[in-house]
Write a protein that holds these residues in place. Structure first.
Motif, short mmCIF file in Angstrom:
data_model
loop_
_atom_site.label_atom_id
_atom_site.label_comp_id
_atom_site.label_asym_id
_atom_site.label_seq_id
_atom_site.Cartn_x
_atom_site.Cartn_y
_atom_site.Cartn_z
N VAL A 32 132.87 -54.12 60.78
CA VAL A 32 133.15 -52.70 60.63
C VAL A 32 133.01 -52.03 61.99
O VAL A 32 132.01 -52.24 62.70
CB VAL A 32 132.20 -52.03 59.61
CG1 VAL A 32 132.45 -50.53 59.53
CG2 VAL A 32 132.37 -52.67 58.24
N LYS A 33 134.00 -51.26 62.36
CA LYS A 33 134.01 -50.62 63.67
C LYS A 33 132.75 -49.80 63.89
O LYS A 33 132.36 -48.99 63.06
CB LYS A 33 135.24 -49.71 63.81
CG LYS A 33 135.41 -49.12 65.20
CD LYS A 33 136.72 -48.36 65.33
CE LYS A 33 136.91 -47.82 66.75
NZ LYS A 33 138.20 -47.10 66.89
N GLY A 34 132.10 -50.05 65.01
CA GLY A 34 130.89 -49.32 65.36
C GLY A 34 129.63 -49.88 64.73
O GLY A 34 128.52 -49.45 65.06
N GLN A 35 129.76 -50.88 63.82
CA GLN A 35 128.58 -51.42 63.14
C GLN A 35 128.43 -52.93 63.27
O GLN A 35 127.36 -53.47 63.04
CB GLN A 35 128.63 -51.04 61.65
CG GLN A 35 128.51 -49.55 61.40
CD GLN A 35 128.57 -49.23 59.92
OE1 GLN A 35 129.58 -48.77 59.41
NE2 GLN A 35 127.48 -49.46 59.23
N GLY A 36 129.52 -53.63 63.60
CA GLY A 36 129.45 -55.07 63.74
C GLY A 36 129.70 -55.79 62.42
O GLY A 36 130.31 -55.25 61.51
N ILE A 37 129.18 -57.03 62.31
CA ILE A 37 129.44 -57.86 61.13
C ILE A 37 128.64 -57.34 59.94
O ILE A 37 127.42 -57.24 59.98
CB ILE A 37 129.07 -59.33 61.41
CG1 ILE A 37 129.94 -59.90 62.54
CG2 ILE A 37 129.24 -60.18 60.14
CD1 ILE A 37 129.53 -61.28 63.00
N MET A 38 129.38 -57.00 58.87
CA MET A 38 128.74 -56.49 57.66
C MET A 38 128.75 -57.52 56.53
O MET A 38 127.90 -57.50 55.65
CB MET A 38 129.47 -55.22 57.19
CG MET A 38 129.43 -54.07 58.18
SD MET A 38 127.83 -53.26 58.25
CE MET A 38 127.81 -52.40 56.69
N ILE A 39 129.74 -58.40 56.54
CA ILE A 39 129.87 -59.43 55.50
C ILE A 39 130.06 -60.78 56.15
O ILE A 39 130.88 -60.94 57.05
CB ILE A 39 131.07 -59.13 54.57
CG1 ILE A 39 130.87 -57.84 53.77
CG2 ILE A 39 131.34 -60.31 53.64
CD1 ILE A 39 129.82 -57.92 52.69
N ASN A 40 129.29 -61.76 55.71
CA ASN A 40 129.45 -63.15 56.14
C ASN A 40 129.08 -64.03 54.95
O ASN A 40 127.94 -64.45 54.78
CB ASN A 40 128.56 -63.45 57.34
CG ASN A 40 128.75 -64.87 57.87
OD1 ASN A 40 129.52 -65.65 57.31
ND2 ASN A 40 128.05 -65.22 58.93
N GLU A 41 130.07 -64.27 54.08
CA GLU A 41 129.82 -64.95 52.82
C GLU A 41 130.93 -65.94 52.50
O GLU A 41 132.04 -65.84 53.03
CB GLU A 41 129.67 -63.92 51.69
CG GLU A 41 128.51 -62.96 51.88
CD GLU A 41 128.19 -62.14 50.64
OE1 GLU A 41 128.61 -62.55 49.53
OE2 GLU A 41 127.55 -61.09 50.77
N PRO A 42 130.65 -66.91 51.62
CA PRO A 42 131.67 -67.90 51.25
C PRO A 42 132.89 -67.25 50.59
O PRO A 42 132.75 -66.27 49.84
CB PRO A 42 130.94 -68.81 50.26
CG PRO A 42 129.49 -68.59 50.53
CD PRO A 42 129.35 -67.18 50.97
N SER A 43 134.08 -67.80 50.86
CA SER A 43 135.32 -67.29 50.26
C SER A 43 135.48 -67.91 48.87
O SER A 43 136.37 -68.74 48.63
CB SER A 43 136.51 -67.64 51.15
OG SER A 43 136.37 -67.08 52.43
N ILE A 44 134.62 -67.50 47.97
CA ILE A 44 134.61 -68.05 46.61
C ILE A 44 134.57 -66.90 45.60
O ILE A 44 133.90 -65.89 45.82
CB ILE A 44 133.40 -68.98 46.39
CG1 ILE A 44 133.42 -70.14 47.40
CG2 ILE A 44 133.38 -69.54 44.97
CD1 ILE A 44 132.21 -71.04 47.33
N VAL A 45 135.32 -67.06 44.52
CA VAL A 45 135.36 -66.07 43.45
C VAL A 45 134.99 -66.75 42.14
O VAL A 45 135.44 -67.86 41.85
CB VAL A 45 136.78 -65.46 43.31
CG1 VAL A 45 136.85 -64.52 42.12
CG2 VAL A 45 137.17 -64.72 44.58
#
Length: 343
Positions: A32-45
């Motif tokens: 997110v611009k100005g905040q850095g990495i907000m989500i780092n999770e597996p691409s699983i549903v």
């Protein structure tokens, strides 16, 4: 009532947080611009079978992997670096956006990285998925370029840099100079295929069925390089003959044999890219070496194997898991400066 310029800017900033997405086969990272990495999770549903309702995404869905009942299933919406299930990909993106607590009426600008070998049809599918996620503006960037920027390379210079991005579904090889890819090679062989190779090995050699999570754990703990490690690897699975759970112990060399064919395909792709590289850039690569990034670059011994096979220096990026999203985020933060690398 009319808003003044200051209020307008504040309003825009609240509802339009621009985001950069590394939509990977194995993991999704969102900056997110100005905040850095907000989500780092597996691409699983995780979804219901009857109604296709998304019940969990990311870490929560991974916990359900291999443990679901008849009306619940876990899937990966991306295969080989591209969207295989558009409905579930939309649901996954929306789920991650909800986790970031963005406004429902937000219209963010999105920069999304894609594999360098995707077709125009696949590019359009990614754009449409982002637009359905309410993006007001969508830009695409090729993964090797994003990785090079994230690593800190000045790709605008007339100097060749070779990036090998080993992800979950694809391995991207690119020689980059003057803000563009001069030579590229993309194969849909990477971390997932390594897991499949381990599963097949135990199925064929030991008549033992193991899951993808077990295979990934074995791959990460043993790796591919030669070593003096003699401690046997304990494997738990289901005996295909009796159907009863079973534990076996195998030497580490077996795991390396299981991975050998997959590694051969990756090495061959790197050699093909080197063969097609112009001589002046080849001399740069001889000096600067090959830079490995992506989760697959963390495979133990991979850098040693590549040094032996290519006779070139091989370096693993400092943050291989996040270099792509970091580069995509830098492009988002300075979009005018990096306009030349966007698709």
């Amino acid at each position: 009532m009319a808003r003044n310029a200051k209020t307008e800017k504040s309003y825009s900033s609240f509802f339009s947080k621009d985001i950069a997405i590394d939509l990977g086969t194995a993991n999704t990272l969102i900056w997110v611009k100005g905040q850095g990495i907000m989500i780092n999770e597996p691409s699983i549903v995780a979804k219901t079978v009857n109604s296709d309702k998304v019940v969990a995404v990311g870490n929560e869905a991974k916990e359900m992997l291999g443990k679901t009942h008849h009306n619940l299933m876990t899937i990966r919406p991306l295969k080989d670096g591209v969207i295989a299930d558009f409905q579930m990909a939309d649901g996954m993106i929306q789920g991650f956006i909800r986790k970031m607590h963005l406004s429902r009426i937000a219209r963010p600008r999105m920069v999304i990285c894609i594999p360098s070998g995707v077709t125009p049809v696949e590019q359009r599918a990614v754009r449409e998925s982002a637009e359905r996620a309410n993006a007001r503006e969508v830009h695409l960037i090729e993964e090797p370029v994003a990785a090079a920027i994230g690593i800190g390379l000045d790709i605008a210079k007339p100097v060749g840099s070779m990036i090998v991005d080993v992800g979950g579904g694809t391995t991207e090889i690119a020689v980059i100079a003057l803000n563009g890819i001069v030579t590229k090679e993309a194969i849909r062989v990477a971390g997932d295929e390594m897991d499949d190779a381990i599963i097949d090995w135990f199925h064929n050699e030991h008549k033992l069925e193991i899951g993808h999570r077990t295979a990934e754990s074995i791959k990460c703990s043993v790796g591919a390089g030669t070593s003096n490690e003699k401690t046997k690897v304990v494997i738990k699975g289901r005996d295909l003959v009796t159907g009863i759970p079973k534990t076996i112990s195998v030497p580490p060399d077996e795991i390396r044999k299981a991975l050998s064919d997959t590694l051969f395909l990756i090495i061959s792709a790197i050699k093909r890219a080197l063969e097609r590289t112009p001589p002046e850039l080849s001399s740069d690569i001889l000096d600067r070496g090959i830079i490995l990034t992506g989760g697959g670059s963390l495979l133990k011994g991979l850098d040693d194997i590549l040094r032996e096979e290519t006779n070139l220096p091989v370096h693993v990026a400092e943050e291989p898991l996040t270099s792509v999203v970091f580069g995509t985020g830098m492009v988002l933060e300075h979009i005018k400066e990096y306009a030349a690398v966007l698709l």
